[in-house]
Design a protein around this motif. Structure first.
Motif, mmCIF file in Angstrom:
data_model
loop_
_atom_site.group_PDB
_atom_site.id
_atom_site.type_symbol
_atom_site.label_atom_id
_atom_site.label_comp_id
_atom_site.label_asym_id
_atom_site.label_seq_id
_atom_site.Cartn_x
_atom_site.Cartn_y
_atom_site.Cartn_z
ATOM 1 N N GLU A 102 -44.822 -6.814 6.674
ATOM 2 C CA GLU A 102 -43.380 -6.909 6.922
ATOM 3 C C GLU A 102 -42.585 -6.704 5.635
ATOM 4 O OE1 GLU A 102 -41.241 -10.321 8.928
ATOM 5 O OE2 GLU A 102 -43.007 -10.139 10.224
ATOM 6 N N SER A 104 -43.538 -5.103 2.914
ATOM 7 C CA SER A 104 -43.648 -3.712 2.480
ATOM 8 C C SER A 104 -42.689 -2.825 3.276
ATOM 9 C CB SER A 104 -45.088 -3.238 2.645
ATOM 10 O OG SER A 104 -45.163 -1.858 2.452
ATOM 11 N N LYS A 105 -42.608 -3.072 4.585
ATOM 12 C CA LYS A 105 -41.704 -2.287 5.431
ATOM 13 C C LYS A 105 -40.244 -2.510 5.007
ATOM 14 C CE LYS A 105 -40.845 -1.301 10.265
ATOM 15 N NZ LYS A 105 -40.759 -1.932 11.572
ATOM 16 N N GLN A 108 -39.560 -0.696 1.717
ATOM 17 C CA GLN A 108 -39.429 0.754 1.914
ATOM 18 C C GLN A 108 -38.082 1.106 2.549
ATOM 19 O OE1 GLN A 108 -41.433 3.288 0.744
ATOM 20 N NE2 GLN A 108 -42.216 1.520 -0.372
ATOM 21 N N GLN A 109 -37.671 0.316 3.540
ATOM 22 C CA GLN A 109 -36.376 0.572 4.201
ATOM 23 C C GLN A 109 -35.224 0.421 3.231
ATOM 24 O OE1 GLN A 109 -35.788 -1.916 7.651
ATOM 25 N NE2 GLN A 109 -36.861 -0.465 8.986
#
Ligand SMILES: Nc1nc(=O)c2c([nH]1)NC[C@@H]1CN(c3ccc(C(=O)N[C@@H](CCC(=O)O)C(=O)O)cc3)C=[N+]21
Length: 208
Positions: A102, A104-105, A108-109
């Motif tokens: 979560e 990492s996501k 990135q976003q």
């Protein structure tokens, strides 16, 4: 809101050890200053009989500049917010595998947004630079130095915004997005180079 601050308070906040606003916001502000100054040169040209034959072109530049100034002014606060989101994402928990995924996501976003935002700022700065060159070439010659300063501010804003793009780009894992953004950066740098050269040439002739 940074943009609602008194200029002296803004400068004190900028110089303080608090990390925000940073170079991303200042790049957007540089572009907005250049755009507003270019609009001023247009307003000193439209309605002046000496420049009768360029009225409609200069009026169009004025209106476009006004619009882009509004957008760039919004980016001053939006960029600081975007980078704050990146820092917040890095602070998310990473105790379990699902936490890590979560986090990492979210990184990135947030990183993608913090990269695309200054890319948009650089694109807007290029438009302002192009308008400043035109205003310098055909606008009120009494305001030639204003048009030249407008162009320099936009040039600085463009390169400043691109430094922010580039510093974030290496943290974006999606290789297709990386390549796409790199190509856009290269195109902006190339267009800026030509316009900046024109700006200096015309300013040298008109101002000295
Ligand atoms: N769109 C965009 N806008 C930026 O303004 C932008 C950017 N991208 N990319 C990278 C640079 C760098 N930058 C920093 C901001 C705060 C700290 C900062 O607060 N650092 C603290 C740690 C803070 C913490 O961990 O909470 C420190 O180094 O001690 C560092 C660096 C903004 N930038």
């Amino acid at each position: 809101m940074l943009m609602d601050m008194k200029v002296t308070d803004f400068l004190a906040e900028l110089g303080s050890s608090s990390p925000a606003p940073g170079g991303g916001s200042i790049s957007a502000l540089a572009g907005a200053l250049g755009g507003a100054l270019a609009a001023m040169v247009c307003r000193l040209t439209v309605g002046n009989d000496k420049y009768a034959e360029v009225q409609s072109e200069v009026a169009a530049i004025r209106d476009q500049a006004d619009q882009i100034v509004k957008e760039l002014a919004g980016c001053v606060d939006a960029d600081t917010e975007a980078f704050n989101q990146v820092m917040a994402a890095y602070k998310l928990p990473k105790a379990t595998e699902s936490d890590k995924a979560e986090r990492s996501k979210a990184i990135q976003q947030a990183m993608r947004h913090a990269t695309e935002l200054p890319l948009g700022v650089a694109t807007s700065c290029l438009k302002i630079l192009s308008m400043a060159v035109r205003a310098l070439a055909i606008g009120n010659s009494n305001a030639a130095s204003d048009a030249a300063v407008a162009g320099l501010m936009a040039h600085a804003g463009l390169h400043g915004a691109l430094y922010n793009v580039k510093i974030n780009l290496s943290s974006i894992k999606d290789q297709d997005i990386q390549k796409d953004i790199q190509a856009k950066v290269a195109a902006l740098v190339k267009e800026d180079e030509g316009l900046h050269k024109q700006l200096l040439e015309i300013a040298g002739k008109v101002i000295g």
